[in-house]
Design an enzyme around this catalytic site. Structure first.
Site, short mmCIF file in Angstrom:
data_model
loop_
_atom_site.label_atom_id
_atom_site.label_comp_id
_atom_site.label_asym_id
_atom_site.label_seq_id
_atom_site.Cartn_x
_atom_site.Cartn_y
_atom_site.Cartn_z
CG HIS A 1 -6.60 1.32 -0.04
ND1 HIS A 1 -5.32 1.99 -0.64
CD2 HIS A 1 -5.87 0.35 0.97
CE1 HIS A 1 -4.30 1.57 0.09
NE2 HIS A 1 -4.51 0.61 0.84
CB CYS B 1 -0.97 -0.11 1.12
SG CYS B 1 -2.04 -1.46 1.24
#
Ligand SMILES: [Zn+2]
Lengths: 146, 386
Positions: free
Chosen positions: B334, B81
């Protein structure tokens, strides 16, 4: 020959190499001279102190420990039955392992999470799958100490 | 090391773009950033591109094949991420080091319908441990990070739920956010449980998205800024997970964030009190709560009280130490590779009073920070000042 080898090899298989089956199933770790314990037997060095694997000695781990934290899994991949409780269990040797926590009510744990913290648990084993060659695959779980 | 500034930024609204390709999404964000900076692709000397799911497929070069093949060095970055923010840091170093004077960072991801659960891997599925030896999936990992806080400090489910209410409220002011609906505390508490203690509204949705930034040296700033004030990158820190007792069993998201935070504040010469806004990695509400403490926005064990006193809320809502005024990952979504650049865009827009943040502007913002965690683990913190 091939048949003999297969016959000798037809027993149950552990789901992970650090689970030792037999009359007294238990977990086995590698302990570094610095004190760190690892569960992966093919490790080449210690990620705490950097010593190479010649500093490691096998260590049989206790079948009893205490729940550190847990979660209740309500959503997972297809084929995985939910809800179930996943837990991090601290063993007295100073290493933590992860597995399913069974024989507990997930509703109760969600209502009162404190009940889970430091819960004394013991390890049990059970067949959880059959592999492509037809062997039973055995995993370990934890349940509250009787 | 030389000073580095953010000259321009670009972001597309996070959402679903099944009709577009990854290079098209990244190219769109890049073109917006170039225009915002007042430069063209011909001015860019180095390009760092962050993308996760096509990390073996030269996404950076394919973006240039859309917007201008100038032959510059391209680095394709993958860091879970923290992919986008690590690409941003590569661009930063290429200038700070004195090697280049203008660089571009793009973060881009197309998630399709893939959820946050992650992949199963190859091999005989009989030996897959997921569901048989507990869960290593994101909801369980971050659920337990929250449970650990409950264990230590008696934090309640309501505290995590209030974070979700706050961030959804913030998102109503952000046209770049995928979701802009408000939710009540009851909605959050009564929603379907995903991984205790995180209910559906406490888990970030996925999505497609792209964001870009143009970074420059002081010389190029003078040449192109035309009197506009542009933020300086006061710190750009990256850490990995140091050895801690349970990290290999239950990923420890705290220690590497605390270390990154300490290094970033030291390098930038600011403290948490100087930070006008924080964009932090709220993949789950439980993650946001523990990072309040990890980033020093409140003391250890005080996150619950911080939330009860409206810490993290926008000043327009009567809050202080605002966190995720963009709506956070909980509302924006996301898109893994895009996230780390997008949250830097948000910080820049407040520091420069950019109209793209006009309805949620933090008044008089002089410093802001963007934090990302990639599980596995990587942590980036970028502090920007003006
Ligand atoms: Zn060691």
């Amino acid at each position: 020959m091939a048949e003999q080898a297969q016959a000798a090899d037809s027993g149950p298989r552990p789901i992970v190499p650090f689970l030792k089956l037999g009359p007294n199933p238990h977990l086995e770790g590698l302990k570094c001279s610095c004190g760190a314990i690892f569960l992966d037997p093919k490790r080449v060095a210690c990620s705490k102190c950097g010593a190479t694997s010649d500093s490691f000695k096998p260590i049989a781990l206790s079948n009893k420990g205490k729940v550190y934290v847990f979660s209740v899994v309500h959503q997972s991949f297809p084929g995985i039955k939910t809800p179930y409780v996943t837990a991090i269990v601290d063993l007295p040797e100073g290493v933590s392992v992860r597995s399913n926590l069974i024989d507990v009510s997930h509703e109760e744990l969600q209502k009162n999470p404190k009940k889970g913290f430091d819960m004394p648990v013991e390890m049990v084993t059970s067949v959880v799958a059959k592999d492509r060659e037809g062997h039973d695959v055995v995993a370990f779980q934890f349940r509250p100490c009787k | 090391m030389r000073n580095v500034y953010v000259l321009g930024t670009g972001m597309i609204k996070f959402g679903r773009y099944p009709e577009k390709t990854v290079p098209e999404l990244g190219g769109e964000a890049a073109l917006i950033a170039l225009k915002d900076a007042g430069v063209t692709i011909k001015d860019i000397e180095m390009f760092a591109c962050g993308n996760l799911y096509q990390s073996n497929a030269m996404v950076g070069q394919r973006i240039l094949q859309q917007i201008g093949q100038t032959g510059i060095p391209v680095i394709n970055v993958s860091n879970a991420c923290a992919t986008g923010s690590t690409a941003f840091r590569e661009a930063y170093f290429s200038i700070a080091s004195g090697m280049y004077d203008m660089a571009m960072a793009v973060g881009v991801e197309q998630m399709g319908k893939q959820g946050l659960l992650g992949g199963t891997g190859g091999g005989d599925p009989a030996y897959s441990t997921e569901g048989k030896l507990g869960s290593g999936l994101m909801p369980a990992v971050f659920g337990q990070a929250g449970i650990e806080h409950m264990r230590k400090y008696g934090t309640k489910l309501e505290h995590f739920a209030k974070i979700s209410v706050k961030s959804h409220k913030h998102a109503t002011k952000n046209p770049f956010s995928q979701y802009r609906n408000e939710v009540t505390l009851e909605d959050v508490m009564n929603a379907r449980m995903v991984g205790y203690p995180n209910t559906l509204y406490m888990c970030c949705p996925t999505g497609d998205g792209a964001a870009a930034a143009i970074l420059v040296s002081e010389d190029k700033l003078k040449q192109f800024a035309g009197g506009r004030k542009r933020p300086r990158i006061a710190a750009s820190v990256l850490t990995s997970d140091p050895y801690t007792d349970r990290d290999l069993t239950l990923p420890d998201v705290n220690t590497l964030t605390r270390r990154a935070s300490k290094l970033a504040y030291e390098k930038a010469g600011v403290g948490p009190k100087d930070i006008a806004l924080t964009e932090l990695h709220d993949c789950f509400a439980t993650a946001e709560l523990v990072h309040y403490e990890n980033l020093g926005l409140c003391g250890d064990g005080e996150a619950g009280e911080f939330i009860d006193k409206k810490g993290g809320c926008h000043p327009d809502l009567g809050g202080f130490a605002p966190v995720n005024v963009s709506g956070g990952l909980l509302s924006k979504g996301h898109p893994l590779g895009a996230t780390g650049v997008a949250n830097i865009c948000e910080v820049v827009w407040h520091l420069t009073q950019d109209e793209r943040a006009k309805d949620r502007q933090i008044p008089n913002a002089k410093a802001g920070q963007a934090h990302v965690i990639g599980l596995g683990s990587a942590c980036t913190i970028n502090i920007l000042t003006i």
